[in-house]
Write an enzyme that holds these catalytic residues in place. Structure first.
Site, PDB file in Angstrom:
ATOM      1  CG  ASN A  62      -0.440  -0.256   2.515  1.00 31.22           C
ATOM      2  OD1 ASN A  62       0.542  -0.974   2.670  1.00 31.22           O
ATOM      3  ND2 ASN A  62      -1.040   0.338   3.530  1.00 31.22           N
ATOM      4  CD  GLU A  64      -1.486   4.753   4.411  1.00 31.76           C
ATOM      5  OE1 GLU A  64      -1.073   5.623   5.194  1.00 31.76           O
ATOM      6  OE2 GLU A  64      -2.121   3.751   4.787  1.00 31.76           O
ATOM      7  CB  CYS A  73      -5.254  -1.427  -1.540  1.00 30.70           C
ATOM      8  SG  CYS A  73      -6.595  -0.714  -0.599  1.00 30.70           S
ATOM      9  CD  GLU A  75      -5.110  -6.193  -0.960  1.00 32.87           C
ATOM     10  OE1 GLU A  75      -4.721  -5.004  -0.924  1.00 32.87           O
ATOM     11  OE2 GLU A  75      -5.656  -6.747   0.005  1.00 32.87           O
ATOM     12  CB  CYS A 112     -10.725  -2.982   0.783  1.00 30.44           C
ATOM     13  SG  CYS A 112     -10.118  -2.275  -0.758  1.00 30.44           S
ATOM     14  CB  CYS A 115      -8.524  -4.783  -3.380  1.00 32.39           C
ATOM     15  SG  CYS A 115      -7.398  -3.412  -3.048  1.00 32.39           S
TER      16      CYS A 115
HETATM   17  N1  THU Z   1      -5.263  -1.529   2.547  1.00 30.30           N
HETATM   18  C1  THU Z   1      -4.701  -2.391   1.648  1.00 30.30           C
HETATM   19  O1  THU Z   1      -3.562  -2.222   1.210  1.00 30.30           O
HETATM   20  N2  THU Z   1      -5.465  -3.444   1.233  1.00 30.30           N
HETATM   21  C2  THU Z   1      -6.732  -3.680   1.636  1.00 30.30           C
HETATM   22  O2  THU Z   1      -7.387  -4.563   1.088  1.00 30.30           O
HETATM   23  C3  THU Z   1      -7.299  -2.925   2.736  1.00 30.30           C
HETATM   24  C4  THU Z   1      -6.592  -1.670   3.094  1.00 30.30           C
HETATM   25  C5  THU Z   1      -4.476  -0.368   2.960  1.00 30.30           C
HETATM   26  C6  THU Z   1      -5.031   0.945   2.488  1.00 30.30           C
HETATM   27  C7  THU Z   1      -4.491   1.909   3.527  1.00 30.30           C
HETATM   28  O3  THU Z   1      -3.177   2.285   3.112  1.00 30.30           O
HETATM   29  C8  THU Z   1      -4.370   1.053   4.779  1.00 30.30           C
HETATM   30  O4  THU Z   1      -4.434  -0.294   4.365  1.00 30.30           O
HETATM   31  C9  THU Z   1      -5.482   1.321   5.808  1.00 30.30           C
HETATM   32  O5  THU Z   1      -6.736   1.203   5.222  1.00 30.30           O
END
Ligand code: THU
Length: 160
Positions: A62, A64, A73, A75, A112, A115
């Protein structure tokens, strides 16, 4: 009226050690990818490793942004990277691991919704299931035989 019923099931393993060695190796790639996360806001690192049919592994983590919705994210980072680097090569398996800086993650952390939608696009495109393995930092590992087990009644190109 006719009811439309969806059923899906996951397998949950008590630990990574219960899974075959190739899956353990793929998950270890996801652990390494997790360490490349740029997550200063959520302090929640996620790593994903995709095994392609040509034997290559593609990773993502991920990423940000101070403008929160601009982040991505793990994935989707991995799937879009695989799509860009190895266009047309099928994705067989993906391992995903999440680690929080705030608390122990001992249960599987599912991908999520956004994704799931992104991943199912590739599954439909390649006309073959992508097997998912997902976990926290330690502990149980969940296995889904297909993205569609996590996302029934999909919206895809056939809906357009
Ligand atoms: N996140 C992911 O990388 N994958 C997911 O399926 C759920 C959330 C990340 C996004 C954000 O950077 C952090 O987790 C908190 O939501």
């Amino acid at each position: 009226m006719k009811p439309l019923t969806f059923t899906s099931s996951l397998e949950v393993y008590d630990s990574l050690g219960e899974l075959p060695e190739d899956i353990q190796d793929l998950m270890k790639e996801a652990f390494k990818a997790r360490d490349t996360a740029y997550a200063p806001y959520s302090k929640f690192n996620v790593g994903a490793a995709i095994l392609l049919e040509n034997g290559e592994t593609v990773i993502g983590s991920n990423q940000e942004n101070a403008s929160y919705p601009s982040g991505l994210c793990a994935e989707r980072t991995a799937f879009y990277f695989a799509g860009a680097k190895h266009p047309g090569v099928k994705m067989q398996k993906v391992a995903i691991s999440a680690k929080s800086h705030q608390r122990a993650m001992e249960n599987p952390v599912p991908p999520c919704g956004a994704c799931r939608q992104a991943m199912v696009e590739y599954e439909v495109k390649q006309n073959a299931p992508i097997v998912l393995y997902f976990m926290g930092e330690t502990g149980k590992v969940a296995k889904a035989k297909s993205v569609q087990d996590l996302l029934p009644f999909i919206f895809d190109s056939s809906c357009l």
